[in-house]
Design a protein around this motif. Structure first.
Motif, mmCIF file in Angstrom:
data_model
loop_
_atom_site.group_PDB
_atom_site.id
_atom_site.type_symbol
_atom_site.label_atom_id
_atom_site.label_comp_id
_atom_site.label_asym_id
_atom_site.label_seq_id
_atom_site.Cartn_x
_atom_site.Cartn_y
_atom_site.Cartn_z
ATOM 1 N N SER A 60 25.810 48.491 41.959
ATOM 2 C CA SER A 60 25.065 47.657 41.009
ATOM 3 C C SER A 60 23.677 48.059 40.638
ATOM 4 O O SER A 60 23.631 47.736 41.573
ATOM 5 C CB SER A 60 26.219 46.364 40.950
ATOM 6 O OG SER A 60 26.655 45.714 41.284
ATOM 7 N N THR A 69 24.768 43.740 37.373
ATOM 8 C CA THR A 69 24.896 44.984 36.370
ATOM 9 C C THR A 69 25.109 45.920 36.465
ATOM 10 O O THR A 69 24.967 46.784 37.397
ATOM 11 C CB THR A 69 23.673 44.803 36.291
ATOM 12 O OG1 THR A 69 22.614 43.048 35.606
ATOM 13 C CG2 THR A 69 22.806 44.950 34.717
ATOM 14 N N ILE A 70 25.536 46.842 35.296
ATOM 15 C CA ILE A 70 26.298 47.916 35.270
ATOM 16 C C ILE A 70 25.214 48.810 35.664
ATOM 17 O O ILE A 70 23.894 49.124 35.027
ATOM 18 C CB ILE A 70 27.268 48.149 33.912
ATOM 19 C CG1 ILE A 70 27.803 49.601 34.688
ATOM 20 C CG2 ILE A 70 25.965 48.571 32.696
ATOM 21 C CD1 ILE A 70 28.981 49.907 35.470
ATOM 22 N N ARG A 104 37.110 45.048 38.144
ATOM 23 C CA ARG A 104 36.239 45.826 37.998
ATOM 24 C C ARG A 104 35.433 47.089 38.092
ATOM 25 O O ARG A 104 34.636 47.804 37.592
ATOM 26 C CB ARG A 104 34.950 44.633 38.576
ATOM 27 C CG ARG A 104 33.363 45.112 38.535
ATOM 28 C CD ARG A 104 32.742 45.224 37.130
ATOM 29 N NE ARG A 104 31.528 45.557 36.882
ATOM 30 C CZ ARG A 104 30.636 44.461 35.912
ATOM 31 N NH1 ARG A 104 31.258 44.195 34.628
ATOM 32 N NH2 ARG A 104 29.639 45.055 35.600
ATOM 33 N N ILE A 156 31.222 48.288 26.309
ATOM 34 C CA ILE A 156 30.745 47.736 27.360
ATOM 35 C C ILE A 156 30.367 46.265 25.825
ATOM 36 O O ILE A 156 29.971 47.354 25.235
ATOM 37 C CB ILE A 156 29.659 47.445 28.034
ATOM 38 C CG1 ILE A 156 29.157 47.042 29.075
ATOM 39 C CG2 ILE A 156 28.479 49.288 26.995
ATOM 40 C CD1 ILE A 156 27.991 47.283 29.965
ATOM 41 N N GLY A 242 31.002 38.851 35.191
ATOM 42 C CA GLY A 242 31.775 40.399 34.356
ATOM 43 C C GLY A 242 32.340 41.047 35.618
ATOM 44 O O GLY A 242 33.077 41.875 35.456
ATOM 45 N N ASP A 264 28.864 42.632 29.886
ATOM 46 C CA ASP A 264 28.422 42.574 31.250
ATOM 47 C C ASP A 264 27.838 41.582 32.287
ATOM 48 O O ASP A 264 28.005 41.472 32.869
ATOM 49 C CB ASP A 264 27.685 44.043 31.459
ATOM 50 C CG ASP A 264 27.133 44.818 32.738
ATOM 51 O OD1 ASP A 264 28.563 44.447 33.676
ATOM 52 O OD2 ASP A 264 26.210 45.490 33.321
#
Length: 279
Positions: A60, A69-70, A104, A156, A242, A264
């Motif tokens: 993350s 957060t991606i 996830r 996303i 998320g 997200d």
């Protein structure tokens, strides 16, 4: 020839059958459940034989203001290569809660264009119930991998997309949090976050697509999503940060629903902003 995943969800029996396959990579993606209270560890941590711990925090964006957060496609590729992931790997991901954080990881790899990955149905509880091989975790190191990201932006959603949907109502937003959090009658785990829900969204707690620690059948999942979405709109899944939105994404994929994405930032981003909310 590399082992191929037969479906986005595989059974513990399937995993046992292929446990010694050279291309198989088993990932333990366990994280504590959001809002859970620390408890005394009563037994030593075990993992599925040959598994590697996959740290969601490490995958993350630590510089982002929001949790989970991606990463960018470039950063994800770098991290995956450092971990030792190859393009020809067959990945099975699980967690200690059954099906919680593992979807996830499944969704993250889907977002990066890697499809030869499945979630273990029932996770470690189901594996342990069957008395299948376990071991104590060790700090194993894989050699550098050759994973290449192939970013799939349609998987996303971002805050701007969800804001636009308030007026367009072109998508249906399904919220994986509990009904209490959705209607603002239960406090959010993060005290600074407002309660309530996104306008034009509906409540679908992630627990509704589960039967104990396992996923409901494809037929049951189709009925659940059809009941929530009779107009067959494209879906956006949201939750707290998320994690459980990805459980709904997995359920939709099993139900053969193709047009869906994960928001997200989810409610943490929305509830911290001045965006409109409903109760």
């Amino acid at each position: 020839m590399s082992l191929k995943i037969p479906a986005p969800l595989v059974s513990v029996d399937w995993l046992l059958e292929h446990l010694e396959n050279d291309s198989l990579l088993i990932l333990d993606a366990t994280i504590p459940k959001v809002g859970s209270k620390p408890t005394e560890i009563l037994e030593e941590k075990l993992q599925i034989k040959n598994a590697y711990f996959f740290d969601l925090n490490d995958f993350s964006d630590k510089d982002a203001p929001l949790p989970n957060t991606i990463l960018s496609a470039e950063k994800f590729q770098q991290k995956a290569q450092e971990f030792g992931i190859n393009n020809n790997h067959c990945i099975v991901v699980y967690d200690d809660l059954g099906i919680y954080s593992s979807p996830r990881v499944w969704w993250m790899f889907q977002l990066m264009g890697f499809e030869n990955i499945a979630v273990l149905d029932g996770g470690f509880p189901e594996w342990k119930t069957k008395n299948y091989p376990t071991e104590k975790p060790t700090k194993q190191n894989l050699s550098k991998g050759n994973f290449i990201s192939n970013y799939q932006p349609e998987k996303i959603a971002f805050m701007k997309n969800v804001l636009e949907n308030i007026s367009s109502n072109s998508h249906l937003i399904l919220d994986a949090r509990s009904e209490g959090r959705f209607f603002g009658t239960e406090p959010e785990p993060r005290k600074e976050v407002r309660g309530g829900h996104i306008p034009n969204s509906k409540s679908l707690p992630h627990s509704a697509v589960l039967s104990g620690t396992k996923m409901k059948s494809a037929e049951e999942l189709k009925m659940i999503f059809e009941a929530k979405n009779p107009e067959n709109k494209p879906l956006i899944f949201s939750c707290g940060s998320g994690i459980t939105a990805s459980v709904l994404a997995l359920g939709a994929t099993i139900a053969d629903i193709k047009n869906h994405s994960v928001y997200d930032g989810s409610w943490t981003e929305w509830g911290l902003s001045d965006a409109p909310i409903n109760l």
